[in-house]
Design a protein around this motif. Structure first.
Motif, PDB file in Angstrom:
ATOM      1  N   ILE A  15      -3.954 -39.304  16.142  1.00 28.10           N
ATOM      2  CA  ILE A  15      -3.824 -39.696  14.745  1.00 28.10           C
ATOM      3  C   ILE A  15      -5.179 -40.098  14.169  1.00 28.10           C
ATOM      4  O   ILE A  15      -5.573 -39.680  13.083  1.00 28.10           O
ATOM      5  CB  ILE A  15      -2.828 -40.878  14.627  1.00 28.10           C
ATOM      6  CG1 ILE A  15      -1.486 -40.539  15.289  1.00 28.10           C
ATOM      7  CG2 ILE A  15      -2.633 -41.285  13.191  1.00 28.10           C
ATOM      8  CD1 ILE A  15      -0.750 -39.425  14.632  1.00 28.10           C
ATOM      9  N   PHE A  16      -5.915 -40.893  14.952  1.00 31.71           N
ATOM     10  CA  PHE A  16      -7.238 -41.323  14.511  1.00 31.71           C
ATOM     11  C   PHE A  16      -8.156 -40.116  14.360  1.00 31.71           C
ATOM     12  O   PHE A  16      -8.918 -39.996  13.384  1.00 31.71           O
ATOM     13  CB  PHE A  16      -7.834 -42.310  15.525  1.00 31.71           C
ATOM     14  CG  PHE A  16      -8.813 -43.277  14.932  1.00 31.71           C
ATOM     15  CD1 PHE A  16      -9.513 -42.969  13.783  1.00 31.71           C
ATOM     16  CD2 PHE A  16      -9.025 -44.506  15.530  1.00 31.71           C
ATOM     17  CE1 PHE A  16     -10.413 -43.860  13.236  1.00 31.71           C
ATOM     18  CE2 PHE A  16      -9.920 -45.411  14.993  1.00 31.71           C
ATOM     19  CZ  PHE A  16     -10.611 -45.082  13.847  1.00 31.71           C
ATOM     20  N   LEU A  55      -7.316 -37.087  13.624  1.00 34.27           N
ATOM     21  CA  LEU A  55      -6.939 -36.344  12.415  1.00 34.27           C
ATOM     22  C   LEU A  55      -7.567 -36.996  11.182  1.00 34.27           C
ATOM     23  O   LEU A  55      -8.115 -36.307  10.314  1.00 34.27           O
ATOM     24  CB  LEU A  55      -5.418 -36.315  12.263  1.00 34.27           C
ATOM     25  CG  LEU A  55      -4.656 -35.410  13.222  1.00 34.27           C
ATOM     26  CD1 LEU A  55      -3.169 -35.535  13.004  1.00 34.27           C
ATOM     27  CD2 LEU A  55      -5.081 -33.970  13.042  1.00 34.27           C
ATOM     28  N   LEU A  56      -7.509 -38.332  11.112  1.00 33.31           N
ATOM     29  CA  LEU A  56      -8.083 -39.048   9.968  1.00 33.31           C
ATOM     30  C   LEU A  56      -9.591 -38.826   9.898  1.00 33.31           C
ATOM     31  O   LEU A  56     -10.144 -38.470   8.848  1.00 33.31           O
ATOM     32  CB  LEU A  56      -7.770 -40.545  10.093  1.00 33.31           C
ATOM     33  CG  LEU A  56      -8.226 -41.426   8.942  1.00 33.31           C
ATOM     34  CD1 LEU A  56      -7.383 -41.174   7.721  1.00 33.31           C
ATOM     35  CD2 LEU A  56      -8.168 -42.895   9.317  1.00 33.31           C
TER      36      LEU A  56
END
Lengths: 381, 322
Positions: B159-160, B162-163
């Protein structure tokens, strides 16, 4: 106050603090973007006046700190602002998808948790037997597989009707027994005793199937299993059982990936426990082995097992992203990946915050449950 | 600190006592010979899975090094029609743009494994150095570094990533005529930083146990600098767990980068890469054709191989016997 309650409150405060810091990081991602967000949305053709007006509408003219608190205040109430790409409310985009993702993750958890705890327990009890070795090789392989590999194999075998499903399984079992046989031959046993013909035959069939799958020389007639859809079409009104059927393959993929991790960790935790002196004492005084497990080992194993379960549920959160994309499952992970591709930063932000919050929450619950099942953890050294 | 360690006479000084030094110099040679015998015996007694792993890794390295010689066609060369079936000319068929599948697979061994390896090395240099620094200095340096790592680890890696990739790719997309390598460089740096948090945790924990040893204290009392203590006292004693961890981290990074490439956010086309090859050919799976499984299987096989070897090493170093 009860010591466990005060501990839980402390952990909760720490978790909220972490979440706050994480939200600052996520928010600052927008600040780090180059150029002007309003200009970006309106395009290069917009006049400076329209851009200025739009900046005011988005609140971009305020200082970052003020905007952060507005954003956070909105997010707490479920209002994440508007998508840059589609101009729709992010909350509308996310609401049904969040439910879908939670459904998929809990479906996988319901399958994975009991299977892996039972198998992990068995592997620990019968350690260093052929059962344990087989579990070891199987789980190690399954940990090493990317999620999409597992997913496409399942689609091939259970959705589009690639034939010989059973022969594949037999081939794998044959290959396994062949390796066991070679192992015991190296350990000095006579070959006639240990290398049965049937597994070797199966192994050859399995190898031939793999080679044929790769090169496709001989085209088998389709006729295998086509029981499950390879695309998970789920709408808000889909009835429950249909939903279960349509999300079976993604859930099975997640289960296979997570079970391996969970099983290995359960096995390690139980073996660790069985080495402790009080278990040895119980054995030495002649207690029934099952009684040793149930009354002595299991209560103390709860804390590590709960930890294992929570860590892997948190792992499901990331696994879900890839699996949703493979099966075109309308969930939060799919939304996030689409938004990253479109560089729709506000939606990415919102998804990121939801994923991070869930992750932190799961770890928090694990901590509290683990401590409340094992009072010794209340007093760290 | 006790009185005896404070007393300089109890510290053996090799310059003052030459006999102690010659004994020291003779000892490693004997130890080396027996170590060699021990290693060769360990290899002979290695389980089949470990052998399978080592041979597979060797084949991958061979393919990656000699890719241009082994591949029948070029990496980006369009040689035939789209999605041709396997035949004598194209042994594994062609892909969605009509490029030779086998050649792409071979070149991807170079690209995908190279990128993952580079990321792991950077992650180890960064996380390992900071981890040892935190353990050696302790105090506020340790506190600050550990809290930063805690926060970074409280967001799931994928997730990190992707950000961070959204931000980085927007920056790169704004440039005039950006080189495709910039995307790869951003990917490597982001993944290395995210993964170094795990390396930091382990290195710090291992180094913590070494820092309290008498010989580190002796080095400190001798007045050795921080770099000397990290390099000569802590690092040699921390290598064994770190090597096994390197294998595990490599698998993790490799799978994560492949997942990102599969999502279309990792290695950018036209570079041949296993993760993006799965994505490009994914439509074929619904026709019962196994083409997307080749690159996915290539990823899986290498990760299995590395895991088997690491498993064997961990099993040996933990002193467990069958």
């Amino acid at each position: 106050m009860h010591p466990i309650a005060s501990m839980a409150l402390k952990r909760l405060g720490l978790g909220l603090l972490t979440l706050l810091v994480v939200s600052v990081i996520i928010f600052s991602a927008v600040e780090m973007l180059p150029g002007d967000l309003a200009q970006e949305i309106l395009g290069q053709a917009a006049t400076p006046e329209t851009v200025a007006a739009f900046r005011k509408e988005l609140g971009l003219d305020k200082p970052p700190v003020e905007r952060y608190f507005e954003w956070l205040g909105g997010a707490v109430q479920g209002d994440f602002g508007k998508s840059l790409a589609s101009k729709r409310e992010i909350a509308d985009l996310m609401s049904s998808r969040l439910g879908n993702t939670l459904f998929l993750a809990s479906f996988a958890a319901v399958l994975a948790v009991p299977i892996s705890i039972v198998l992990g327990l068995l592997a620990a009890l019968y350690r260093n037997t052929w059962f344990d070795r087989m579990i070891n090789v199987l789980t190690l392989s399954s940990i090493s597989f990317p999620e999409f590999f597992v997913a496409y194999i399942l689609i091939l075998m259970l959705a589009v009707g690639y034939p010989f499903g059973l022969l594949w399984v037999l081939g794998l079992i044959g290959l396994w027994f062949l390796m066991e046989g070679i192992g015991s031959f190296r350990a000095g046993q006579k070959i006639g005793k240990i290398l049965p013909l049937l597994p070797a035959l199966f192994a050859v069939i399995g190898a031939a199937l793999v080679v044929n799958l790769i090169f496709g020389w001989w085209k088998p007639q389709m006729g295998g299993v086509t029981a499950f859809p390879s695309i998970s079409n789920i709408a808000p009104g889909t009835p429950f059982w249909e939903r279960v059927e349509r999300s079976f393959l993604p859930a099975l993929t997640l289960t296979l990936v997570v079970t391996a991790h969970m099983m290995r960790m359960t096995r390690a935790a139980i073996i660790n426990l069985l080495a402790s002196p009080y278990i040895e004492m119980a054995r030495l005084k002649g207690m029934n082995p099952w009684r040793v497990i149930v009354t002595h080992a299991l209560p103390n194993a709860l804390a590590p097992i709960i930890n294992v379960v929570a860590i892997n549920l948190a792992y499901l959160i990331t696994g879900v992203v890839v699996v949703e994309v493979v099966f075109v499952y309308p969930g939060l992970g799919q939304l996030m990946v689409d938004s990253v591709t479109k560089r729709d930063i506000t939606v990415v932000q919102a998804c990121c915050l939801v994923f991070a919050a869930t992750y932190i929450l799961l770890n928090l619950i694990a901590d509290i449950l683990a401590i409340s099942t094992n009072p010794r953890l209340l007093h760290p050294k | 600190m006790t009185d005896t360690t404070n007393d300089p006479t109890t510290v053996i000084d090799p310059i003052a006592d030459p006999s102690a030094m010659s004994a020291d110099a003779a000892a490693p040679r004997v130890a080396q010979e027996s170590a060699w015998i021990r290693i060769s015996r360990a290899f002979r007694n290695a389980p089949l899975t470990a052998w399978f792993g080592m041979i597979t890794i060797a084949i991958y390295i061979f393919v990656a090094v000699f890719a241009p010689i082994l591949a029948p066609f070029g990496e980006r060369e369009i040689v035939g029609a789209q999605f041709e079936e396997p035949n004598a000319q194209y042994l594994l068929g062609t892909d969605n743009l009509g490029r030779d599948m086998l050649s792409r697979l071979i070149y991807a061994a170079r690209n995908t494994v190279g990128i993952a390896l580079l990321t792991t090395i950077i992650s180890f240099l960064l996380g390992g150095f900071l981890g040892m620094l935190a353990a050696t200095l302790s105090g506020w340096v340790d506190q600050i570094l550990s809290r930063i790592v805690d926060v970074l680890m409280s967001i799931p890696s994928l997730i990190f990533a992707l950000l961070a990739l959204t931000v980085a790719n927007t920056w790169i997309g704004r440039m005039d005529n950006p080189s495709p390598w910039l995307y790869t460089a951003a990917l490597i740096i982001i993944m290395a930083v995210l993964d170094s948090t795990r390396v930091f945790r382990l290195t710090r924990a291992v180094a913590m146990n070494i820092v309290v040893m008498d010989y580190v204290e002796a080095a400190r009392l001798r007045g050795e600098g921080l770099l000397y203590i990290v390099r000569k006292e802590i690092l040699p004693n921390a290598t064994a767990p770190l090597i096994a961890e390197f294998g595990l981290r490599f698998c993790f990074v490799f799978l994560l980068i492949s997942a990102l490439s599969f999502l279309g956010l990792g290695v950018q086309p036209p570079t041949a890469d296993w993760g993006s090859m799965v994505r490009d050919n994914a439509t074929l799976i619904s026709f019962g054709v196994a083409v997307p499984l080749y690159p996915a299987g290539a990823i899986a096989l290498l990760t299995v191989a590395v895991n088997f070897v690491v498993d064997w090493m961990l099993h040996r170093s933990s002193g467990l016997k069958d």
